[in-house]
Scaffold this active site. Structure first.
Site, PDB file in Angstrom:
ATOM      1  N   ASP A   1      -8.542 -64.599  -6.772  1.00 31.35           N
ATOM      2  CA  ASP A   1      -8.767 -63.378  -6.003  1.00 31.35           C
ATOM      3  C   ASP A   1      -7.602 -63.203  -5.053  1.00 31.35           C
ATOM      4  OD1 ASP A   1     -10.124 -61.046  -5.360  1.00 31.35           O
ATOM      5  OD2 ASP A   1     -11.485 -62.014  -3.942  1.00 31.35           O
ATOM      6  N   GLY A   2      -7.342 -61.946  -4.739  1.00 29.13           N
ATOM      7  CA  GLY A   2      -6.306 -61.599  -3.782  1.00 29.13           C
ATOM      8  C   GLY A   2      -6.888 -60.695  -2.724  1.00 29.13           C
TER       9      GLY A   2
ATOM     10  N   GLU B   1      -3.443 -60.331  -6.040  1.00 31.41           N
ATOM     11  CA  GLU B   1      -4.263 -60.564  -7.235  1.00 31.41           C
ATOM     12  C   GLU B   1      -3.400 -61.163  -8.351  1.00 31.41           C
ATOM     13  OE1 GLU B   1      -7.508 -60.255  -7.525  1.00 31.41           O
ATOM     14  OE2 GLU B   1      -8.181 -58.665  -6.185  1.00 31.41           O
TER      15      GLU B   1
ATOM     16  N   ASP C   1     -11.571 -60.433 -10.516  1.00 33.53           N
ATOM     17  CA  ASP C   1     -12.199 -59.133 -10.281  1.00 33.53           C
ATOM     18  C   ASP C   1     -11.144 -58.024 -10.212  1.00 33.53           C
ATOM     19  OD1 ASP C   1     -11.017 -59.466  -7.778  1.00 33.53           O
ATOM     20  OD2 ASP C   1     -12.911 -59.693  -6.707  1.00 33.53           O
TER      21      ASP C   1
ATOM     22  N   HIS D   1     -17.546 -59.407  -5.263  1.00 33.95           N
ATOM     23  CA  HIS D   1     -18.605 -59.336  -4.247  1.00 33.95           C
ATOM     24  C   HIS D   1     -19.978 -59.169  -4.892  1.00 33.95           C
ATOM     25  CE1 HIS D   1     -15.266 -59.109  -1.519  1.00 33.95           C
ATOM     26  NE2 HIS D   1     -14.789 -58.127  -2.233  1.00 33.95           N
TER      27      HIS D   1
ATOM     28  N   ASP E   1     -12.454 -65.367  -2.843  1.00 33.68           N
ATOM     29  CA  ASP E   1     -12.345 -64.299  -1.845  1.00 33.68           C
ATOM     30  C   ASP E   1     -12.243 -64.907  -0.445  1.00 33.68           C
ATOM     31  OD1 ASP E   1     -12.595 -61.399  -1.027  1.00 33.68           O
ATOM     32  OD2 ASP E   1     -14.331 -62.244  -0.004  1.00 33.68           O
TER      33      ASP E   1
END
Length: 155
Positions: A11-12, A51, A74, A124, A134
Site C-alpha cells: 500500500d502507498g 503504490e 488496492d 479499507h 496502510d
C-alpha cells in the site's frame, strides 16, 4: 491461480497528494511461518508513486529469480496498468506523455525477473494484511527523517 511461493501485500499513501508519503509492504512465504514488513517515508511525493514504489521495493527483496509471486494491492493504477497491458504499450511508445516513467521502468526490470500475478483488493475493507500495509505507509509518511523522492516532478 498458480501456486505462489510468496504473497506480497502493498500500500502507498500521500498526505496532500502531493505531500509527505510512504509505502508499506507485508511479505509472506506460503506454507512457512515467515513474514516480513517494510516501510519507508518520503518528503514530497504522490499516492500513485508510493503504490508503485511499494511493489518495486517488495520485488527487489526477492533473492531468487523466477519466484512465483502474487501481489495483493488496492491500487487500480498499478493492477490495471499491468493486467490490462497498458504498461507494455507505454513502454513501446517510450512512455511518451506518461507520469512516473522512472518508476515504471524500474518496475519492469523487477517484474521481468519473476513470475508475478496481481490481485486487486478493496482498500479499507478489513483485509488484515492490507490494513497493516496502510498503517505502515501512513506511519512512514509521518516520520521526521523522510527520503527525497528524486523522480517526483511537479506538473
Amino acid at each position: 491461480m498458480s501456486s505462489a511461493n510468496v504473497h506480497i501485500y502493498t500500500d502507498g499513501a500521500a498526505r496532500g497528494n502531493p505531500g509527505p508519503g510512504g509505502f508499506g509492504i507485508v511479505m509472506e512465504w506460503v506454507g512457512k511461518p515467515y513474514k516480513k514488513e517494510f516501510s519507508q517515508g518520503y518528503k514530497h511525493t504522490t499516492n500513485n508513486r508510493m503504490e508503485l514504489l511499494a511493489v518495486i521495493e517488495a520485488l527487489r527483496k526477492l533473492k531468487n529469480p523466477g519466484t512465483q509471486v502474487i501481489v495483493f494491492t488496492d491500487s487500480k493504477y498499478v493492477v490495471d496498468a499491468v493486467m490490462k497491458g497498458w504498461l507494455f504499450g507505454w513502454e513501446k511508445k517510450n512512455f511518451k506523455g506518461k507520469k512516473n516513467e522512472d518508476l515504471w521502468r524500474e518496475f519492469l526490470k523487477e517484474f521481468r525477473k519473476h513470475q508475478v500475478e496481481f490481485k486487486w483488493i478493496r482498500g479499507h475493507n478489513n483485509h488484515p494484511q492490507n490494513e497493516r500495509c496502510d498503517t505502515l505507509a501512513v506511519e512512514a509518511s509521518k516520520k521526521t527523517r523522510l527520503l527525497i523522492d528524486s523522480g517526483f516532478v511537479e506538473n
